[in-house]
Scaffold this active site. Structure first.
Site, mmCIF file in Angstrom:
data_model
loop_
_atom_site.group_PDB
_atom_site.id
_atom_site.type_symbol
_atom_site.label_atom_id
_atom_site.label_comp_id
_atom_site.label_asym_id
_atom_site.label_seq_id
_atom_site.Cartn_x
_atom_site.Cartn_y
_atom_site.Cartn_z
ATOM 1 N N SER A 29 47.170 -15.666 -19.615
ATOM 2 C CA SER A 29 45.928 -16.168 -19.027
ATOM 3 C C SER A 29 45.091 -15.054 -18.390
ATOM 4 N N TYR A 170 48.109 -18.741 -4.715
ATOM 5 C CA TYR A 170 47.283 -19.923 -4.950
ATOM 6 C C TYR A 170 47.989 -21.152 -4.355
ATOM 7 N N ALA A 314 48.640 -10.061 -22.091
ATOM 8 C CA ALA A 314 47.310 -10.574 -21.765
ATOM 9 C C ALA A 314 46.270 -9.487 -22.019
ATOM 10 N N GLN A 343 39.685 -1.516 -15.319
ATOM 11 C CA GLN A 343 38.296 -1.190 -14.992
ATOM 12 C C GLN A 343 37.261 -2.183 -15.533
ATOM 13 N N VAL A 452 28.272 24.430 -32.633
ATOM 14 C CA VAL A 452 27.115 24.302 -33.523
ATOM 15 C C VAL A 452 25.865 24.597 -32.703
ATOM 16 N N GLY A 654 28.653 11.354 -20.638
ATOM 17 C CA GLY A 654 28.366 12.207 -19.489
ATOM 18 C C GLY A 654 27.129 13.058 -19.702
HETATM 19 P P1 FAD Z 1 33.819 14.358 -22.119
HETATM 20 O O1 FAD Z 1 35.062 13.621 -22.028
HETATM 21 O O2 FAD Z 1 33.552 15.413 -21.108
HETATM 22 O O3 FAD Z 1 33.742 15.006 -23.577
HETATM 23 C C1 FAD Z 1 32.783 15.940 -23.961
HETATM 24 C C2 FAD Z 1 33.295 16.733 -25.149
HETATM 25 O O4 FAD Z 1 32.258 17.541 -25.641
HETATM 26 C C3 FAD Z 1 34.454 17.643 -24.832
HETATM 27 O O5 FAD Z 1 35.510 17.453 -25.741
HETATM 28 C C4 FAD Z 1 33.859 19.032 -24.977
HETATM 29 O O6 FAD Z 1 34.809 19.987 -25.448
HETATM 30 C C5 FAD Z 1 32.780 18.796 -25.993
HETATM 31 N N1 FAD Z 1 31.673 19.756 -25.953
HETATM 32 C C6 FAD Z 1 30.979 20.172 -24.894
HETATM 33 N N2 FAD Z 1 30.009 21.002 -25.289
HETATM 34 C C7 FAD Z 1 30.069 21.102 -26.632
HETATM 35 C C8 FAD Z 1 29.316 21.787 -27.623
HETATM 36 N N3 FAD Z 1 28.268 22.533 -27.297
HETATM 37 N N4 FAD Z 1 29.667 21.644 -28.908
HETATM 38 C C9 FAD Z 1 30.719 20.864 -29.278
HETATM 39 N N5 FAD Z 1 31.470 20.211 -28.366
HETATM 40 C C10 FAD Z 1 31.140 20.303 -27.065
HETATM 41 N N6 FAD Z 1 37.368 7.680 -16.484
HETATM 42 C C11 FAD Z 1 37.735 6.421 -16.401
HETATM 43 O O7 FAD Z 1 36.980 5.536 -16.802
HETATM 44 N N7 FAD Z 1 38.947 6.063 -15.894
HETATM 45 C C12 FAD Z 1 39.813 6.978 -15.449
HETATM 46 O O8 FAD Z 1 40.903 6.617 -14.988
HETATM 47 C C13 FAD Z 1 39.469 8.329 -15.536
HETATM 48 N N8 FAD Z 1 40.307 9.271 -15.099
HETATM 49 C C14 FAD Z 1 39.936 10.578 -15.192
HETATM 50 C C15 FAD Z 1 40.812 11.550 -14.722
HETATM 51 C C16 FAD Z 1 40.477 12.872 -14.798
HETATM 52 C C17 FAD Z 1 41.426 13.895 -14.280
HETATM 53 C C18 FAD Z 1 39.228 13.261 -15.361
HETATM 54 C C19 FAD Z 1 38.835 14.692 -15.470
HETATM 55 C C20 FAD Z 1 38.349 12.290 -15.808
HETATM 56 C C21 FAD Z 1 38.690 10.949 -15.714
HETATM 57 N N9 FAD Z 1 37.820 9.955 -16.125
HETATM 58 C C22 FAD Z 1 38.206 8.651 -16.059
HETATM 59 C C23 FAD Z 1 36.458 10.247 -16.577
HETATM 60 C C24 FAD Z 1 36.326 10.176 -18.082
HETATM 61 O O9 FAD Z 1 37.319 10.943 -18.706
HETATM 62 C C25 FAD Z 1 34.937 10.624 -18.464
HETATM 63 O O10 FAD Z 1 33.986 9.784 -17.874
HETATM 64 C C26 FAD Z 1 34.748 10.625 -19.963
HETATM 65 O O11 FAD Z 1 35.657 11.515 -20.557
HETATM 66 C C27 FAD Z 1 33.335 11.032 -20.343
HETATM 67 O O12 FAD Z 1 33.253 11.022 -21.738
HETATM 68 P P2 FAD Z 1 32.260 11.948 -22.537
HETATM 69 O O13 FAD Z 1 32.628 11.774 -23.954
HETATM 70 O O14 FAD Z 1 30.871 11.662 -22.130
HETATM 71 O O15 FAD Z 1 32.549 13.429 -22.059
HETATM 72 P P1 NAP Z 2 32.589 11.184 -8.196
HETATM 73 O O1 NAP Z 2 33.329 9.919 -8.204
HETATM 74 O O2 NAP Z 2 31.125 11.172 -8.287
HETATM 75 O O3 NAP Z 2 33.051 11.960 -6.899
HETATM 76 C C1 NAP Z 2 32.544 13.204 -6.550
HETATM 77 C C2 NAP Z 2 32.861 13.516 -5.086
HETATM 78 O O4 NAP Z 2 32.276 14.759 -4.773
HETATM 79 C C3 NAP Z 2 32.305 12.494 -4.172
HETATM 80 O O5 NAP Z 2 33.396 12.052 -3.365
HETATM 81 C C4 NAP Z 2 31.237 13.215 -3.351
HETATM 82 O O6 NAP Z 2 31.445 12.736 -2.037
HETATM 83 C C5 NAP Z 2 31.554 14.688 -3.563
HETATM 84 N N1 NAP Z 2 30.369 15.515 -3.726
HETATM 85 C C6 NAP Z 2 29.246 15.251 -4.440
HETATM 86 N N2 NAP Z 2 28.375 16.278 -4.351
HETATM 87 C C7 NAP Z 2 28.946 17.213 -3.587
HETATM 88 C C8 NAP Z 2 28.552 18.503 -3.131
HETATM 89 N N3 NAP Z 2 27.379 19.026 -3.471
HETATM 90 N N4 NAP Z 2 29.393 19.184 -2.325
HETATM 91 C C9 NAP Z 2 30.571 18.672 -1.990
HETATM 92 N N5 NAP Z 2 31.011 17.452 -2.378
HETATM 93 C C10 NAP Z 2 30.199 16.739 -3.170
HETATM 94 O O7 NAP Z 2 33.061 12.098 -9.396
HETATM 95 P P2 NAP Z 2 34.470 12.589 -9.909
HETATM 96 O O8 NAP Z 2 35.557 12.401 -8.923
HETATM 97 O O9 NAP Z 2 34.180 13.954 -10.402
HETATM 98 O O10 NAP Z 2 34.757 11.653 -11.137
HETATM 99 C C11 NAP Z 2 33.934 11.697 -12.300
HETATM 100 C C12 NAP Z 2 33.914 10.353 -12.964
HETATM 101 O O11 NAP Z 2 35.188 10.079 -13.508
HETATM 102 C C13 NAP Z 2 33.586 9.282 -11.969
HETATM 103 O O12 NAP Z 2 32.548 8.471 -12.440
HETATM 104 C C14 NAP Z 2 34.835 8.481 -11.860
HETATM 105 O O13 NAP Z 2 34.561 7.090 -11.802
HETATM 106 C C15 NAP Z 2 35.588 8.800 -13.140
HETATM 107 N N6 NAP Z 2 37.004 8.736 -12.799
HETATM 108 C C16 NAP Z 2 37.537 7.519 -12.622
HETATM 109 C C17 NAP Z 2 38.834 7.406 -12.252
HETATM 110 C C18 NAP Z 2 39.455 6.050 -12.065
HETATM 111 O O14 NAP Z 2 40.596 5.961 -11.671
HETATM 112 N N7 NAP Z 2 38.774 4.976 -12.336
HETATM 113 C C19 NAP Z 2 39.595 8.534 -12.025
HETATM 114 C C20 NAP Z 2 39.016 9.770 -12.205
HETATM 115 C C21 NAP Z 2 37.699 9.860 -12.565
HETATM 116 P P3 NAP Z 2 30.690 13.266 -0.748
HETATM 117 O O15 NAP Z 2 29.345 13.690 -1.230
HETATM 118 O O16 NAP Z 2 30.650 12.104 0.195
HETATM 119 O O17 NAP Z 2 31.546 14.354 -0.241
HETATM 120 FE FE1 SF4 Z 3 43.541 -2.889 -20.465
HETATM 121 FE FE2 SF4 Z 3 41.762 -1.389 -19.123
HETATM 122 FE FE3 SF4 Z 3 41.028 -2.862 -21.235
HETATM 123 FE FE4 SF4 Z 3 41.662 -4.054 -18.947
HETATM 124 S S1 SF4 Z 3 39.956 -2.688 -19.272
HETATM 125 S S2 SF4 Z 3 42.315 -4.658 -20.980
HETATM 126 S S3 SF4 Z 3 43.342 -2.772 -18.267
HETATM 127 S S4 SF4 Z 3 42.425 -1.121 -21.238
#
Ligand code: FAD
Ligand code: NAP
Ligand code: SF4
Length: 677
Positions: A29, A170, A314, A343, A452, A654
């Site tokens: 569910s 519940y 689920a 998420q 590229v 991103g």
């Molecule tokens: P990216 O993942 O940054 O991918 C960009 C790609 O482009 C890379 O492979 C890079 O090598 C390539 N690239 C860059 N420039 C060039 C170029 N000029 N030519 C060719 N290739 C290039 N998000 C969540 O939702 N849940 C989480 O739990 C979560 N945990 C995270 C934990 C960590 C430690 C980190 C670092 C991130 C986490 N994130 C999480 C964030 C999530 O991974 C990013 O939001 C996501 O990867 C963004 O996807 P993207 O494809 O836009 O960019």
């Molecule tokens: P983020 O969530 O935007 O956090 C960045 C942190 O840096 C904030 O706490 C901010 O807080 C601080 N910051 C911002 N500008 C700054 C500056 N100029 N100087 C110093 N501190 C500064 O980004 P992130 O941790 O890099 O994560 C990137 C993305 O990945 C996020 O969108 C996140 O949701 C995702 N992600 C998700 C998970 C998950 O479990 N769901 C895990 C990892 C990453 P203050 O400005 O208050 O200090």
């Molecule tokens: Fe599983 Fe995350 Fe999808 Fe929920 S959002 S079904 S926890 S992968």
């Protein structure tokens, strides 16, 4: 009957006497938000029909309230309301009349979120704002009658049965536990009295709906509450339910107010199945187990171990509607695995948004997002193979476009290659495996180690270029940011730099939390070892004290470090993390002794450490490493160059928007755009 070669248990039918279930996979569910959305039922019908086509044996719907006081969502008590549900039951039975669909009856009791909410005693839940109204005798009888009426209407609507939820905090579960039931009438006091309410509901439902209707009772086999239900009480309740005419006992492992994670990605796969297995030995009716069973081999093993008769998956059914068929056909490497991030599913439910799935944006959007074959195949270049680029390339290629995917890195995945190294995020490997296979299947030309240039793109004959180059980590403008003690989270996660004993993590977003978790970990990750997990969270699976946790002290093995996790905002540290998982990360770091400081200003970094001030009071954190996790900026230089040259391009992930970006947003945006080109 020929047994399936790989999953002989999973693909064997289950005989319930008056009917049977064609295999042992249940879609558990989940509330989708469509239950109460305008025109939600046609969408719900499409959503369930897709899972039915995917081969599941039985489906339980999201919770439906028996009355207004019991609901945070839809209610079923009238024949008119039953008409809506007909759409759902017909849609599933049209796919295959053998598939069973049961409706969950969910009376939220003190968690209903309405001033009219009721409970055995006027005791609010730790996580609710409202004090429930204490039921008088007439009120108790009304609640029982309403449950019975709801079951009758489910029968009328064409369901094969109902599941009544007796767990999670519940209404029914609040009768069972002393701390929420302090009555001294026939509904409170002794355990026999406290069991009376749920038992009476199930007995009277059976009497009203007849013998040939599936009745499932969902029991909190381990409620994870200090002072919760003892094992003997769990067993007695299940046995009495059997006598009351219940067809199947479904096991659940929490109350929402518990402070132990039970479904988050840090929970090992099938961690709780053994508890169901113990209960199964005490019963003569089938049992369902659940929680973190996300792949068919795990489900098969649960059955081989004798832990359950039916395996509930689920969230894995949100992630991949075709999971069961893929397992049956030996295409396990094509399964889009649920990574237990919550998420886009549970976090959305608790935010009142409609549910989807991070790895599958089509989930619960089957009538909105479709990957139709294209009539106008284009030659598309996707630059960047992170989650955004991989999903765009996969969807566009699946639709028949000719796609080339470039990445400068030596592997696909982008930041997921960092995420997968964080203890508790091991499941992210599955998403990388899934995309690798999808790119193969859909013949995407993947060019790794490839840079590229804009000029090369201009010279090429691509009809469209998609820039998915991700992000660049932000470097804060602070004096001493180039000091040798300052390192980036990327180097820390890749193990490319030394991390000292005293560490400041600058930035407490998702990445700051993950990095703190990584550097404070020592030994095996609890996410892959049930014993470590149990110790870390104070669960005693063997002796099952009350609630599974009463009196059990967590035992944490942590790195020999002192870590400060810092943020400038004055809001509580970690507030921006996921609603249903943020608390687990906060507790985990607090248990490891991480000091979380907010409302501070950074001044400079030098040999002494990190100079900060809080409320104007200066101080120095004498640290030997400062890890910068200060957010990210879009990396979109290539996009600006090629659009200036007049190329047809789009920007995703991103590279499009770095702040507030996560993989959910990246995959969602990429999938919608690729579906439309
Ligand atoms: P990216 O993942 O940054 O991918 C960009 C790609 O482009 C890379 O492979 C890079 O090598 C390539 N690239 C860059 N420039 C060039 C170029 N000029 N030519 C060719 N290739 C290039 N998000 C969540 O939702 N849940 C989480 O739990 C979560 N945990 C995270 C934990 C960590 C430690 C980190 C670092 C991130 C986490 N994130 C999480 C964030 C999530 O991974 C990013 O939001 C996501 O990867 C963004 O996807 P993207 O494809 O836009 O960019
Ligand atoms: P983020 O969530 O935007 O956090 C960045 C942190 O840096 C904030 O706490 C901010 O807080 C601080 N910051 C911002 N500008 C700054 C500056 N100029 N100087 C110093 N501190 C500064 O980004 P992130 O941790 O890099 O994560 C990137 C993305 O990945 C996020 O969108 C996140 O949701 C995702 N992600 C998700 C998970 C998950 O479990 N769901 C895990 C990892 C990453 P203050 O400005 O208050 O200090
Ligand atoms: Fe599983 Fe995350 Fe999808 Fe929920 S959002 S079904 S926890 S992968």
């Amino acid at each position: 009957m020929i047994k399936h070669a790989v999953y002989p248990n999973l693909f064997s039918p289950l005989d319930l006497g008056f009917t049977s279930i064609k295999n042992r996979v249940l879609m558990g569910s989940m509330h989708t938000g469509l239950e109460e959305a305008e025109n939600g039922f046609p969408r719900l019908a499409a959503y369930f029909a897709e899972r039915a086509r995917g081969g599941v044996g039985m489906i339980i719907t999201g919770g439906i309230a028996p009355n207004i006081e019991g609901g945070f969502g839809a209610k079923l008590s009238t024949p008119e309301e039953a008409e809506d549900h007909r759409l759902v039951t017909d849609a599933v039975h049209e796919v295959d009349p053998e598939i069973k669909i049961c409706m969950q009856i969910l009376h939220a009791g003190p968690l209903a979120g309405t001033p009219a909410c009721v409970a055995p005693s006027a005791i609010p839940s730790r996580i609710a704002r409202l004090v429930p109204i204490e039921l008088d005798e007439e009120g108790v009888q009304k609640q029982i009658n309403d449950h019975v009426q709801c079951a009758k209407m489910a029968h009328l609507a064409g369901y094969d049965g109902v599941e009544v939820i007796g767990s999670a905090g519940y209404l029914l579960s609040t009768f069972l536990v002393e701390k929420t039931n302090q009555r001294d009438d026939q509904w409170g006091g002794s355990y026999e009295n406290r069991m009376r309410f749920p038992l009476e509901i199930m007995r009277r439902c059976r009497a009203e709906v007849g013998e040939n209707f599936i009745l499932i009772f969902r029991i909190a086999a381990m409620d994870m509450l200090q002072g919760g239900m003892s094992w003997d009480e769990v067993v007695l309740l299940a046995q009495e339910m059997e006598k009351a005419g219940v067809t199947i006992i479904s096991t659940h492992f929490t109350w929402h107010e518990s402070t132990v994670p039970t479904i988050a990605t840090m929970v090992p796969r099938a961690a709780f199945a053994g508890v169901t297995g113990r209960l199964r030995k005490e019963l003569n009716i089938p049992t369902i187990t659940s929680n973190r069973i996300n792949m068919p081999d795990v489900a098969e093993q649960v059955l081989v171990d004798g832990h359950a008769d039916i395996v509930s998956m689920a969230r894995p059914m949100l992630a991949d509607a075709d999971l069961v068929n893929k397992a049956f056909e030996g295409r396990e490497d094509e399964i889009n695995t649920c990574i237990a991030c919550n998420q886009a599913c549970l976090d959305h439910t608790f935010a009142g948004k409609s549910v989807s799935c991070l790895v599958n944006p089509r989930a619960a959007h089957e009538t909105i997002l479709n990957y139709e074959p294209t009539a106008n195949a284009k030659k598309i270049a996707v630059i960047g193979a992170g989650p955004a680029g991989m999903s765009y390339a996969t969807v566009a290629a699946e639709r028949g476009h000719n796609v080339t995917l470039f990445d400068t890195a030596s592997e696909i995945g982008g930041q997921f290659n960092l995420a997968k190294q964080v203890p508790g995020k091991e499941e992210f490997v599955e998403t990388l495996r899934y995309y690798k296979r999808m790119l193969e299947i859909h013949n995407v030309d993947v060019r790794l180690n490839s840079t590229v240039s804009a000029e090369q793109l201009k010279q090429s004959d691509f009809d469209h270029v998609v820039i998915a180059t991700g992000i660049t980590p932000r470097t804060p403008d602070i004096e001493g940011i180039d000091h040798p003690s300052v390192v980036s989270y990327i180097d820390v996660i890749h193990g490319n730099c030394e991390v000292g004993k005293r560490v400041a993590v600058m930035g407490a977003g998702g990445i700051g939390f993950d990095v703190s978790e990584l550097i404070m970990h020592s030994g095996v990750s609890g996410a892959v070892d049930r014993d470590v997990f149990a110790k870390e969270w104070g669960i005693d699976f063997e002796n099952h004290p009350r609630g599974g946790v009463t009196g059990v002290k967590p035992e944490i093995v942590k790195a020999d470090r002192e870590v400060y996790l810092l943020q400038r905002k004055s809001s509580p540290v970690g507030r921006g993390l996921g609603k249903t998982t943020g608390w687990t990360h906060r507790i985990s770091l607090a248990q490891r002794g991480v000091k979380m400081l907010n409302g501070l200003e950074y001044h400079k970094i030098d040999d002494q450490g990190l100079h900060i001030s809080t409320d104007g009071m200066p101080s120095v954190l004498e640290v030997d490493t400062v890890i910068v996790c200060a957010g990210q900026l879009p990396k979109r230089g290539l996009f600006d160059e090629i659009t200036a040259m007049g190329l047809d391009a789009s920007l995703i992930g991103g590279a499009f928007e770095a702040s507030e970006l996560d993989a959910k947003a990246a995959i969602n945006q990429a999938s919608y755009l690729a579906a439309a080109i």
